[in-house]
Design a protein around this motif. Structure first.
Motif, PDB file in Angstrom:
ATOM      1  N   PRO A  90      32.733  39.987  35.333  1.00 30.70           N
ATOM      2  CA  PRO A  90      33.549  40.776  34.407  1.00 30.70           C
ATOM      3  C   PRO A  90      32.650  41.504  33.414  1.00 30.70           C
ATOM      4  O   PRO A  90      31.654  40.950  32.943  1.00 30.70           O
ATOM      5  N   GLU A 106      37.595  52.228  37.463  1.00 28.83           N
ATOM      6  CA  GLU A 106      38.848  51.473  37.363  1.00 28.83           C
ATOM      7  C   GLU A 106      39.416  51.175  38.750  1.00 28.83           C
ATOM      8  O   GLU A 106      39.840  50.046  39.045  1.00 28.83           O
ATOM      9  N   GLY A 110      38.768  47.321  39.125  1.00 29.34           N
ATOM     10  CA  GLY A 110      39.999  46.670  38.720  1.00 29.34           C
ATOM     11  C   GLY A 110      39.827  45.697  37.583  1.00 29.34           C
ATOM     12  O   GLY A 110      39.327  46.047  36.514  1.00 29.34           O
ATOM     13  N   GLU A 111      40.179  44.427  37.825  1.00 33.49           N
ATOM     14  CA  GLU A 111      40.191  43.411  36.769  1.00 33.49           C
ATOM     15  C   GLU A 111      38.793  43.002  36.314  1.00 33.49           C
ATOM     16  O   GLU A 111      38.649  42.297  35.309  1.00 33.49           O
ATOM     17  N   SER A 114      36.865  45.747  31.633  1.00 30.09           N
ATOM     18  CA  SER A 114      37.724  46.018  30.485  1.00 30.09           C
ATOM     19  C   SER A 114      37.028  47.074  29.636  1.00 30.09           C
ATOM     20  O   SER A 114      35.804  47.059  29.466  1.00 30.09           O
TER      21      SER A 114
END
Length: 259
Positions: A90, A106, A110-111, A114
Motif C-alpha cells: 500500500p 488508480e 486500486g486499493e 491512497s
C-alpha cells in the motif's frame, strides 16, 4: 502463441508515426505498418507520454492513418502504474502530473494506492506539470523521505502545434525539492520491455525498437538487448549510442524486415 509474438517491432510515436511526414515518393506510415503486419510481425507502440490514455493514443494513431489496438499501446503512465502494482505494498501517493497519469495508477493499483497531501506522501509520482508551484514543492520537501518515481526525463516534446516543455523539467524541480534522485521508468529504462510487455531475454533478442532518438530509443534497445533502427533525416547527426540500422523513410523497414 504465434512466432510473431516472440519478435515484436516496437515503435516510438512522436517523430516516427506522429508529427512527421514521410519524404516524397515513399509510402505513408499506415501502409508500411499494414505490410509489416501482413508479413507476420507483431507491433507494439511505445511512448514516454503520460498525459493521454492508451485509448487516446490509439485514437491519435488512427487519425494519422495507423491502425493500432489499445492493447498494443504502452505509455509511461502504464509503466509507472505497473511498477507500483507489482511492488504490492500500500502506498500513500502524491501526484505531480496529469489526471490521465493518476487515472492509470488508480485503474491498475486500486486499493493499493491512497491519494494524500504532499507532506503526507510516502511515494511521489512525477510526470509533466509545467504549472507546478513553489508552495507545493515546499510541502513535498516536508514529506518523510518519499520514494520518487518519474515517467521520463524528456526535456521537451514536439507536436503539430510546436515544441513544449517536457516532464524532465518538472522532474528536476521535484528532485531538488526532495534532495533525491528519481527512479525514472520511461525510456530508456528497459523495465517496460522486460516487465510490462513481459518479453523474455530470448524474445527481446529478436525484437526491434524503431525510433528517432539515439538517447532514448537506441539506448533502450542497447539496455534491453534488442536490435534498433534509427529513423533520421538525411545528413542528421545526433549524440548517443549507434543503432543497428539507420533509415530515412519508414518504408525502408520493409527491405530490412520482410526479406
Amino acid at each position: 502463441m504465434s512466432d510473431a509474438l516472440f519478435s515484436p517491432l516496437i515503435f516510438d510515436l512522436h517523430g516516427v508515426l506522429l508529427g512527421r511526414a514521410e519524404p516524397p515518393g515513399h509510402l505513408p506510415a499506415g501502409e508500411v505498418l499494414a505490410q509489416l503486419r501482413a508479413a507476420g510481425h507483431a507491433l507494439r507502440f511505445l511512448t514516454n507520454a503520460s498525459s493521454a490514455s492508451r485509448r487516446d493514443v490509439a485514437a491519435q494513431l488512427a487519425e494519422a492513418g495507423v491502425e493500432a489496438a489499445v492493447d498494443e499501446v504502452y505509455t509511461a503512465a502504464m509503466t509507472v502504474a505497473h511498477f507500483l502494482r507489482a511492488d504490492g505494498r500500500p502506498r500513500r501517493v502524491y501526484l505531480v502530473g496529469s489526471p490521465a497519469l493518476g487515472e492509470e495508477i488508480e485503474r491498475t493499483c486500486g486499493e493499493f494506492v491512497s491519494w494524500v497531501a504532499p507532506e503526507e506522501a510516502d511515494t511521489v509520482v512525477v510526470g509533466r506539470a509545467p504549472d507546478l508551484d513553489e508552495d507545493t514543492l515546499r510541502r513535498l520537501a516536508a514529506a518523510p523521505r518519499p520514494l520518487l518515481v518519474a515517467t521520463c526525463r524528456d526535456a521537451a516534446f514536439a507536436d503539430g502545434a510546436g515544441s513544449h516543455a517536457g516532464p524532465g523539467q518538472t522532474v528536476v524541480r521535484v528532485e531538488r525539492a526532495l534532495a533525491t534522485q528519481a527512479l525514472v521508468l520511461g525510456k530508456p529504462n528497459p523495465y517496460v520491455l522486460s516487465e510490462v510487455m513481459g518479453l523474455s531475454a530470448m524474445q527481446r533478442a529478436s525484437s526491434v525498437v524503431i525510433g528517432d532518438s539515439p538517447r532514448q530509443d537506441v539506448a533502450l534497445a542497447h539496455l534491453a538487448g534488442t536490435r534498433s533502427v534509427l529513423l533520421s533525416s538525411p545528413g542528421a547527426a545526433a549524440a548517443g549510442p549507434a543503432p543497428d540500422h539507420r533509415i530515412e523513410a519508414l518504408d525502408q523497414l520493409l527491405s530490412l524486415l520482410c526479406r
